[in-house]
Design an enzyme around this catalytic site. Sequence first.
Site, short mmCIF file in Angstrom:
data_model
loop_
_atom_site.label_atom_id
_atom_site.label_comp_id
_atom_site.label_asym_id
_atom_site.label_seq_id
_atom_site.Cartn_x
_atom_site.Cartn_y
_atom_site.Cartn_z
CB CYS A 2 51.90 55.40 -52.43
SG CYS A 2 51.80 57.16 -52.18
NE ARG A 27 55.29 50.33 -49.54
CZ ARG A 27 56.45 50.00 -50.07
NH1 ARG A 27 56.93 48.79 -49.86
NH2 ARG A 27 57.13 50.83 -50.81
CD1 TRP A 74 52.57 58.42 -45.71
CD2 TRP A 74 53.73 59.81 -47.03
NE1 TRP A 74 53.40 59.17 -44.91
CE2 TRP A 74 54.13 60.04 -45.69
CE3 TRP A 74 54.32 60.57 -48.04
CZ2 TRP A 74 55.09 60.97 -45.33
CZ3 TRP A 74 55.28 61.51 -47.69
CH2 TRP A 74 55.65 61.70 -46.34
N GLY A 99 54.94 57.60 -56.45
CA GLY A 99 56.01 58.47 -56.95
C GLY A 99 55.48 59.88 -57.16
CD GLU A 482 68.00 53.46 -34.73
OE1 GLU A 482 68.17 54.45 -35.43
OE2 GLU A 482 67.06 52.65 -34.90
CD GLU A 489 61.52 55.95 -36.36
OE1 GLU A 489 61.66 55.96 -37.58
OE2 GLU A 489 61.96 55.02 -35.65
CG HIS A 505 80.18 72.67 -25.52
ND1 HIS A 505 81.04 73.69 -25.22
CD2 HIS A 505 80.88 71.52 -25.37
CE1 HIS A 505 82.24 73.18 -24.94
NE2 HIS A 505 82.16 71.86 -25.01
CE LYS A 604 60.31 48.79 -42.49
NZ LYS A 604 61.08 49.09 -41.26
C1 G6P Z 1 62.15 55.64 -43.33
C2 G6P Z 1 61.89 54.49 -42.36
C3 G6P Z 1 63.12 54.27 -41.48
C4 G6P Z 1 64.35 54.04 -42.36
C5 G6P Z 1 64.54 55.16 -43.37
C6 G6P Z 1 65.58 54.78 -44.41
O1 G6P Z 1 62.26 56.82 -42.62
O2 G6P Z 1 60.76 54.77 -41.55
O3 G6P Z 1 62.92 53.15 -40.66
O4 G6P Z 1 65.47 53.95 -41.54
O5 G6P Z 1 63.32 55.40 -44.10
O6 G6P Z 1 65.10 53.69 -45.15
P1 G6P Z 1 65.99 52.61 -45.85
O7 G6P Z 1 65.01 51.65 -46.46
O8 G6P Z 1 66.79 53.33 -46.88
O9 G6P Z 1 66.84 51.98 -44.82
#
Ligand code: G6P
Length: 609
Positions: A2, A27, A74, A99, A482, A489, A505, A604
């Site tokens: 949000c 975000r 969100w 929040g 990653e 994603e 395995h 984000k």
């Molecule tokens: C969300 C974002 C990711 C990020 C993760 C952790 O899932 O989309 O890109 O890696 O949060 O966020 P941070 O700000 O703690 O790195």
Amino acid sequence: MCGIVGAIANHDVTASLVDGLRKLEYRGYDSAGVALLNGGKLERRRAVGKVQNLANVIEATPVQGVVGIAHTRWATHGQPTEANAHPHVSSNIAVVHNGIIENYATLRDELKGNGYVFTSDTDTEVIAHLVHSLLAAENISLLRAVQRASRILHGAYGMVIIDQKHPDQLVVARSGSPLVIGHGEGENYVASDPLALAEHTSQFTYLEEGDVAKVTTTKIDIYNDRGEHVLRDQARDTEFNAAVSKGEYRHFMLKEIYEQPSVVQRILEGRIGANGLLPEAFDAKTVELFKTIENITIIACGTSYHAGLVARYWIEELAGIPCNVEIASEFRYRKIAPPKNAMLLTISQSGETADTLAGLRVALDRGFVSSLTICNVPGSSLVRESDAAFMTRAGTEVGVASTKAFTAQLVSLLLVTLQLAKTRGYSQAQEVELCNDLHKLPAILSDALSMAAGIEHLSAEFIHKQHALFLGRGVQYPVAMEGALKLKEISYIHAEAYAAGELKHGPLALIDEDMPVIAVAPNDELLDKLKSNLEEVRARGGELFVFKDKNADFTDGEGITLMDVPHVSDVMSPLVYNIPLQLLSYYVALIKGTDVDQPRNLAKSVTVE
Ligand code: G6P
């Protein structure tokens, strides 16, 4: 997640609010809304979906006002519908909130018992009715009512409230969800992220936990959680102006991928010289802290967790310190047996991820002796609450899928490792060698970026695929993780990463012509082992895409596509092999036509649990 924007001025602020929301689109959100005070009248407009939908509603049914609040939501409590979109209103009061209010159900029942009618499924609506009820019960100011409400509400919030009966002010409160005040001339702003305000100001005041503030056109009064009037520092920040534009690039993600060589240069500036770490790289307190610790536990989420997994290889190999890495959402609830003399290391781009922050907060009770955060946002909660912070200097990252922030975390973690290693027998010659490698890194990353055209061509092979497997060994295993995360994603292709030694395995059962297998294969001591694993895939008709060291010999042939990656030392290899995987996910998403910068359902910065 949000986003919040609020404004108070002597002119109509509607456009500023909507523009601010556009800056926060990155975000992640699913509905948007504004509420404005217009000549003593409270008006609201809301829409499901993009901010543009809200802009269309405003165009169709215009609204204006000199005081206003706006929000991108969100969904947490209740579906993404217009009725659940913020602002929420209780008669003369309107509120936007980030929040979660944990005791909302009890409060809702109490307020309903007092005759309040709820029109949404959200936890936020209780704030509006609660503030209204407090104002109705006694003749108190809006500020006082919000201060009282803050003591009744449990959970995390950043909120902004306006009141038709107090049309000269915004009241804001922060507890667990960030809020910043932007200072203007005869006008003032608030937001959950300073990026939203970049066009209006570069002067910011970050609220601290428990702060409640009254904001008028000319004055800002901040009170701490004990109700004392306090002065908070004002900081100048101009970085956000550059971040809000895509420049020549089609997407923020692509821009951020290409920024990586310069980000690395920026991280190294003033931190390493020709012969090693510069004294300015770490302050005396951090150096002392590093000397005494005997164990490290890293916690993080998402991409930051993968950076932690890479760092474990470095910390154990170069500094000889035992290191655990754990997903923060698990760590925070696990009854751990803390290692002796252990430091908790958090990694976070935003510095506000709820689980990572909660993990930090419980760590002291669990016997950790100190904490360090590797973070990209100065002034964020993790930076403020940790014993020491190392800033990653990646600049604002707008694309939801993290790219340059990951690279910046890795380089920062390498510098932390070097500082740890120096007091544990790492020789001067080794330090010089590592610093040489780091100095060369920006150029090697640029070389890796020149693989883009070939990777764009390759991406066509993935357009009809439903699944993909990523393989790596050793430090390349988290790189493969990653790579898989990036692909899922933004291209919505189901992707999993495996340590190549685990193939037999289980995952080998999945191999057929519909399952592309992507492998990262630097020329290291595990290359021959990896080659054997890949032969097992080939023998079963699997289709291989191998990102290999340009000097490594690989047998070409049917079912295998080889992509040359610039040669790089073992230590630097995770940084370099990550680049082609970022490019692959980007180009696959591009041909699939997904929303690259704002993938569906994702946010984000994950500020709720
Ligand atoms: C969300 C974002 C990711 C990020 C993760 C952790 O899932 O989309 O890109 O890696 O949060 O966020 P941070 O700000 O703690 O790195």
